[in-house]
Design an enzyme around this catalytic site. Structure first.
Site, short mmCIF file in Angstrom:
data_model
loop_
_atom_site.label_atom_id
_atom_site.label_comp_id
_atom_site.label_asym_id
_atom_site.label_seq_id
_atom_site.Cartn_x
_atom_site.Cartn_y
_atom_site.Cartn_z
N PRO A 11 53.77 26.11 -5.49
CA PRO A 11 53.52 24.90 -4.70
C PRO A 11 54.81 24.25 -4.20
O PRO A 11 54.90 23.85 -3.04
CB PRO A 11 52.78 23.99 -5.68
N GLU A 35 53.94 35.34 4.76
CA GLU A 35 54.93 36.43 4.86
C GLU A 35 56.18 35.98 5.60
O GLU A 35 56.77 36.73 6.38
CB GLU A 35 54.33 37.66 5.54
N CYS A 92 59.47 43.98 -1.32
CA CYS A 92 58.01 44.14 -1.14
C CYS A 92 57.56 43.41 0.12
O CYS A 92 56.74 43.93 0.90
CB CYS A 92 57.25 43.58 -2.34
#
Ligand code: TGC
Ligand code: FAD
Length: 415
Positions: free
Chosen positions: A162, A395, A269
């Protein structure tokens, strides 16, 4: 000047520059056709209902995600199939390695239908299987890679917090070493498929940020699914870890990196998943072009089809132009990736560019379609417009990708 001979085909908006015809290999086209057929049969008939909140023929959205993952696994053998070197873990299954281009084409065909369905593949393959393959122990790889490949198991990737958001280095989730294991405490926000069987969880230890595999049902690990107005065919959840004890074997050993390089593993990743977005959003844009072209040809106003109006044609051409430009960028990034010459900075500009273009296309489609675009079932472009706003945010936001490229070309850090 040479022009098209009369016998040559009319140029189609579906593949205007004949990129699929000339740049894709036979194998890429086979993958394209198989995924296109799968999407048409298995998901297209349901997508508007799933987006509107229904889950039929499944009991709820978690079940529909699980069932879709199993179908991807059983019918497409797609999950993780472009990860180089993964074959030994999957060779006893129906595994055929895919090139990065083929994988990209598959993402494009899936996102032609819906972003949530592409996200499901990105998270399972690019974030989770990639993490487990690159950084996991032999035991972790043998346990999870086959089950994730077939879609029998689902995984999620917990990086965002958060307070952290775009700045994952500001991580508060802690892993404390205890005898025989680790105790995790903290919260993760907006985690796709947080209800999954295993979570790849990034947590701060005294020596730096590390990745852990935390199984669903572990005491002290809970999740709550979020209500949202986009990516509604998918599930995103907040995760909570409170005195959550995992064994030593849950630590992914390859993530043990010295500070200040300890974020590098999760960032690697992200690069994989961002690559799949670069391709996926071309599909969403194409769907909007196709739908708007169809509608403009059919809808008559002031005595003529809308496709006869100069303003409509001008905007259709802008949509096509953006879509084809995005496709060219995706193809070039695939070429660089096949040659191992793709930098995460290329990926940042590619993600920024392609999402921007796809979102412009979807927004324009919504303007050119009728008021029915605000319903759930008349058109698909409204859903793509809502979804692409999320793709702009997750992303790495637009601003973050601009700053990554800005830093590269100026040498100045401006975050
Ligand atoms: P920075 O100084 O930039 O880099 C540290 C080291 O890591 C390398 N690196 C990368 N390597 C591979 N891929 C990347 N994307 C990389 N980014 C950086 C870099 O070369 C460097 O290596 P070395 O050898 O020099 O040490 O690291 P930083 O800590 O300053 O990072 C800053 C920033 C803002 C770029 C990074 O924190 C960032 O990308 N923030 C955005 C967060 C984000 O994108 N979160 C996404 C969460 S997952 C998600 O949203 C899933 S959505 C579902 C779906 O995908 O469909
Ligand atoms: P913030 O970081 O708070 O950004 C708010 C605004 O500030 C943005 O416009 C941003 O661009 C801007 N901003 C930030 N830094 C700067 C700066 N330096 N200069 C100027 N402007 C700046 N995360 C996961 O870990 N796993 C998942 O599976 C996952 N799935 C997701 C699924 C969905 C549906 C959504 C919506 C999110 C998902 N995320 C996931 C989280 C996603 O990665 C984050 O939302 C994203 O990284 C942005 O963080 P934030 O939302 O906290 O926004």
């Amino acid at each position: 000047m040479t022009t098209l001979a009369k016998t040559e085909k009319k140029i189609s908006a579906g593949d205007f520059y004949r990129l699929d015809e000339l740049f894709l290999s036979d194998d890429d086209r086979l993958v394209r056709d198989a995924v296109r057929e799968f999407v048409k049969k298995e998901v297209f008939p349901h997508i508007s209902g799933w987006d509107s909140g229904k889950s039929a023929p499944y009991a709820n959205h978690e079940e529909l995600v699980r069932a879709t993952a199993r179908k991807y696994g059983q019918q497409l053998s797609l999950f993780g199939a472009s990860i180089e070197g993964i074959e030994p873990y999957l060779s006893h299954l129906n595994f055929t390695p895919l090139s990065h281009t083929s994988y990209g084409v598959a993402m494009r065909e899936i996102e032609y239908c819906d972003t949530s369905l592409r996200s499901l593949a990105s998270v399972q393959s690019s974030l989770c299987m990639f993490a487990i393959f690159q950084f996991g122990s032999e035991e972790q790889k043998k346990k999870w890679l086959p089950a994730l490949f077939t879609g029998e198991a689902l995984a999620c990737f917990g990086l965002t917090e958060p307070q952290g958001g775009s700045d994952p280095g500001n991580m508060l989730t802690k892993a404390k070493k205890v005898s025989g294991g680790w105790v995790l405490d903290g919260n993760k926000a907006w985690i796709t498929n947080g209800f999954a069987d295993v979570a790849v969880v990034w947590a701060r230890t005294e020596e730096g940020i590390r990745g852990f595999l935390v199984e669903k049902g572990t005491a002290g690990f809970t999740y709550r699914n979020e209500e949202k107005w986009a990516l509604r065919a998918g599930v995103a959840s907040s995760l909570s870890f409170s005195g959550c004890e995992v064994p030593d074997s849950a630590l992914m050993p390859g993530t043990v990196q010295k500070k200040p390089h300890d974020l590098k593993c999760p960032l690697r990743c992200l690069s994989e998943a961002r690559y799949s977005i670069i391709w996926g959003v071309v599909g969403a844009a194409r769907a909007c072009v196709d739908e708007t072209l169809r509608y403009s040809g059919e809808r008559k106003l002031f005595g003529k089809a809308l496709a006869c109006k100069q303003e409509t044609q001008r905007r259709l051409v802008l949509m096509l132009n953006d879509t084809e430009n995005a496709q060219l960028v995706a193809l070039q990034l695939a070429r660089l990736k096949e040659r191992k010459a793709l930098s995460h900075v290329h990926i940042s500009l590619g993600k920024y560019n392609n999402v921007n273009k796809a979102l412009n296309v979807a927004q324009t489609a919504c303007e050119l379609l009728s008021a029915d675009v605000f319903t759930f079932d008349a058109f698909h472009s409204g859903r793509h417009m809502r979804n692409l706003n999320v793709v702009k945010k997750y992303e790495g936001t637009h601003e973050i990708h601009q700053l990554i490229v800005g830093r590269e070309i100026t040498g100045e850090q401006a975050f």
